[in-house]
Scaffold this motif. Structure first.
Motif, short mmCIF file in Angstrom:
data_model
loop_
_atom_site.label_atom_id
_atom_site.label_comp_id
_atom_site.label_asym_id
_atom_site.label_seq_id
_atom_site.Cartn_x
_atom_site.Cartn_y
_atom_site.Cartn_z
N ARG A 93 -6.83 1.19 -7.16
CA ARG A 93 -6.18 0.71 -8.37
C ARG A 93 -6.99 -0.45 -8.93
O ARG A 93 -7.07 -1.50 -8.30
CB ARG A 93 -4.74 0.29 -8.09
N MET A 124 0.02 -6.35 -12.00
CA MET A 124 0.73 -5.07 -12.06
C MET A 124 2.20 -5.30 -12.39
O MET A 124 2.77 -6.36 -12.10
CB MET A 124 0.65 -4.36 -10.70
N SER A 127 -7.41 0.05 -2.68
CA SER A 127 -6.30 0.95 -2.96
C SER A 127 -6.58 1.99 -4.04
O SER A 127 -5.74 2.84 -4.30
CB SER A 127 -5.08 0.13 -3.40
N ALA A 171 4.24 -0.37 -10.43
CA ALA A 171 2.88 -0.23 -9.91
C ALA A 171 2.74 -0.94 -8.56
O ALA A 171 2.06 -0.45 -7.65
CB ALA A 171 1.87 -0.78 -10.91
N ASN A 221 -9.24 -4.72 -5.36
CA ASN A 221 -8.10 -3.82 -5.22
C ASN A 221 -8.52 -2.37 -5.46
O ASN A 221 -7.95 -1.44 -4.87
CB ASN A 221 -7.00 -4.22 -6.20
N SER A 236 -6.81 -3.05 -10.65
CA SER A 236 -6.05 -4.14 -11.24
C SER A 236 -5.60 -5.08 -10.15
O SER A 236 -5.27 -4.65 -9.04
CB SER A 236 -4.82 -3.59 -11.99
N TRP A 259 1.73 0.67 -5.06
CA TRP A 259 0.63 0.10 -4.29
C TRP A 259 1.03 -0.09 -2.83
O TRP A 259 0.27 0.24 -1.91
CB TRP A 259 0.23 -1.24 -4.93
#
Length: 628
Positions: free
Chosen positions: A69, A76, A67, A80, A63, A71, A84
């Motif tokens: 991010r 999330m 993206s 979040a 991820n 996580s 995303w």
């Protein structure tokens, strides 16, 4: 639950979280149904692509790379996850925008389209009580694997063009066999839930799209073809288009064929009452001084039953099930369902029949005449698999790309009820020479509204969906000069490669602006173009600066939602063998005995709803077939 299942559950819940006592999408099982829909398409490559995405997004490293991010999506929180999704939706990378739109459309279509969905109940939609079904007029059987049948003519496809060809040939005393790839669904199976109708009556269960997923494709796939599910608009091709067709060799007697088709279908304007959205469209056009006309329709005894797009139980819509296919049946034609033609047989360079896939195996139909009427998406595939017209088949596809702008009004409009289309304006039909766009209204059901409306956060989308009965959707049908291509994908499926060219993008941008103007003139309080990121206007806000900003919006893949319900010209008629599949009579240049009798034969885009024109062309071609 596997890691991929967890990831998909997290994604669908990001679109539709639990709220105010209503379940989240995953609590409704939408993630499982989404996977089942993808699997039902029979395209393993699509499932592999989805599995790969889910595997990537449910690891921190994957991820992070996708993206930014670090996580897993399942780890999330709701805020979040929604952020995303917005990152995908507004990415400069087209593939990320495609992933967002695919996930969004399927999740929301299913969440609001499922018959017992509490989210659908919240929209104000109340399914109409089903009419008593009209008795079927067509006898259909499913063939046995291994059969070899003999006929004077075999017709590939039972839709508008194929049924006309079958009727003309049968009336001339020819032994006719009609092969339809879809399973028979009669009047008793029409008018049901939105998702059931999409799955049973449309190509790819209503999920077909161009290769880049930018343009959603709606094409009928049923015994009766698109005439079963269309909105009954019955319009002749305009003068400028007819002139182009004359240049391609079509000009001798089309008016006579139009008149015959209109009589057989009972085309009339007497049953074109204006429902809520069509009434608003007429009011807005009048306020702006734009001309409009009542749309003639092929109906007899139409009423306020609503679900025209999933078949007419009462038999009021004069589809070919009630007219041409029924007449062919009465004159001795045999109609076989679940029979997908794999290839056309040639002997000595001439038509000799076809081979079709059926449950449990295949059948052969021996016939010296073949009418190709599988539709503009599938007809070229049959030719390509047969080694016929390989240099031209599928290379001149027109789609009539459609832009839509929705709006909310103070009063209830019940956009799923009444006559689906009754008002059309050609005020902008020739703003660029022979090209432009025509304005119409479109009927909407909760699943379609939910999947089409912009999504930027769950709360905003939820707010709009709670007001569904106040929505009107206006559409602009762009007559395209750019062409796309139908091909055979690596996994054996059909590929639809098409992007609007620069002229079409200019027209689509202008169309969005003009549709917004019509909505405001009609009294809309909230205007919503189908663009991402969202760009909406509310009553009381400055309109002209907002409209200028809309005009500057990019018309690019998956930033503006586009549709197509009119596929044409992929096996077109013409005098030049280098750029056409068939001669002006409709006979394939390099395969005597093979004739094109569907919308794929149109020399250029019709500019209006094409049903009447393709049936007139099919009647013209079939008359020539019958004389051989």
């Amino acid at each position: 639950m596997s890691s991929r299942d967890q990831a998909l559950a997290a994604i669908v819940d990001a679109f539709v979280p639990a709220h105010d006592g209503l379940p989240s999408a995953s609590q409704m099982g939408i993630h499982r149904r989404l996977l089942a829909e993808v699997d039902a398409l029979g395209r393993p490559s699509l499932r592999r692509q989805l599995d790969l995405l889910l595997s990537v997004v449910d690891t921190g490293l994957g991820n992070l790379l996708l993206s930014g991010r670090p996580s897993a999506i399942s780890a999330m929180d709701q805020a979040a996850r929604e952020a995303w999704l917005r990152g995908l939706a507004n990415s400069p990378i087209a593939l990320k925008r495609t992933a967002f739109q695919d996930l969004k459309r399927l999740t929301l279509l299913l969440t609001y389209g499922v018959e017992d969905s509490p989210w659908r109940a919240r929209t104000g939609f109340v399914p109409p009580d089903p009419d008593e079904p009209s008795p079927s007029r067509v006898h259909v059987r499913t063939p046995r694997a291994g059969e070899t049948l003999e006929a004077d003519a075999v017709v590939i496809g039972s839709g508008a063009g194929g049924s006309v060809a079958a009727a003309v040939l049968a009336a001339a005393g020819r032994r006719v066999i009609v092969l339809e790839r879809a399973a028979m669904v009669g009047e008793a199976g029409f008018g049901g839930p939105e998702l059931d109708g999409l799955a049973a009556l449309f190509l790819d269960r209503g999920l077909s799209a161009t290769t880049d997923r930018w343009i959603s494709i709606r094409a009928g796939s049923a015994v009766g073809g698109g005439t079963v599910v269309n909105w009954s608009s019955s319009l002749r091709a305009p003068a400028a288009v007819r002139e182009e067709w004359r240049e391609a060799g079509v000009g001798d007697d089309l008016d006579d064929h139009y008149a015959a088709i209109e009589t057989a279908l009972g085309v009339t304007s007497a049953e074109s009452e204006r429902n809520g959205p069509n009434g608003r469209l007429a009011a807005g056009l009048d306020a702006l001084g734009h001309p409009w006309q009542v749309i003639p329709r092929n109906v007899r005894g139409c009423g306020d039953c609503g679900p025209c797009a999933v078949g007419c139980r009462r038999g009021a819509k004069q589809s070919v099930l009630r007219t041409y296919l029924a007449q062919a049946d009465a004159d001795g034609a045999e109609v076989l369902d679940r029979s997908e033609v794999l290839r056309i047989l040639l002997e000595g360079g001439r038509a000799a029949g076809v081979v079709a896939k059926v449950p449990g195996g295949a059948i052969t139909v021996r016939a010296p005449r073949v009418a190709l009427a599988g539709g503009s998406i599938l007809s070229p595939v049959v030719l390509l698999r047969s080694g016929i017209a390989s240099r031209t088949a599928g290379r001149t596809l027109h789609l009539h790309p459609v832009a839509a702008v929705a709006a909310l009004y103070e009063d209830s409009l019940a956009p799923w009820s009444g006559v689906p289309q009754s008002v059309m304006s050609d005020a902008f039909a020739e703003v660029d020479g022979r090209w432009g766009f025509r304005i119409e209204a479109a009927p909407t059901h909760p699943g379609l509204i939910a999947s089409g409306f912009p999504w930027w956060d769950s709360a905003g989308h939820r707010e709009v969906m709670g007001q569904c009965d106040h929505i009107a959707a206006f559409i602009a049908i762009v007559r395209d000069r750019n062409v796309g291509r139908i091909g055979i994908a690596r996994d054996g499926g059909t590929s639809i490669d098409y992007q609007p060219g620069a002229p079409e993008r200019e027209l689509l941008g202008r169309a969005s602006v003009e549709l917004a103007r019509v909505h405001r003139a009609a009294g809309a309080r909230h205007v919503v173009p189908l663009v991402t990121p969202p760009h909406s206007w509310r009553d009381g806000e400055p309109f002209d600066p907002w409209l200028d900003a809309l005009a500057r919006r990019s018309v690019s893949p998956n930033r503006i939602l586009l549709f197509s319900a009119h596929q044409m010209s992929s096996c077109r008629i013409g005098t030049d063998r280098r750029s056409s599949v068939a001669d002006p009579d409709g006979q394939v240049h390099d395969a005597p005995g093979v004739w094109v009798t569907d919308a794929s034969a149109m020399p250029t885009a019709s500019g209006v709803n094409p049903m009447l024109s393709l049936m007139a062309l099919a009647r013209r071609t079939a008359t020539r077939m019958a004389a051989t």
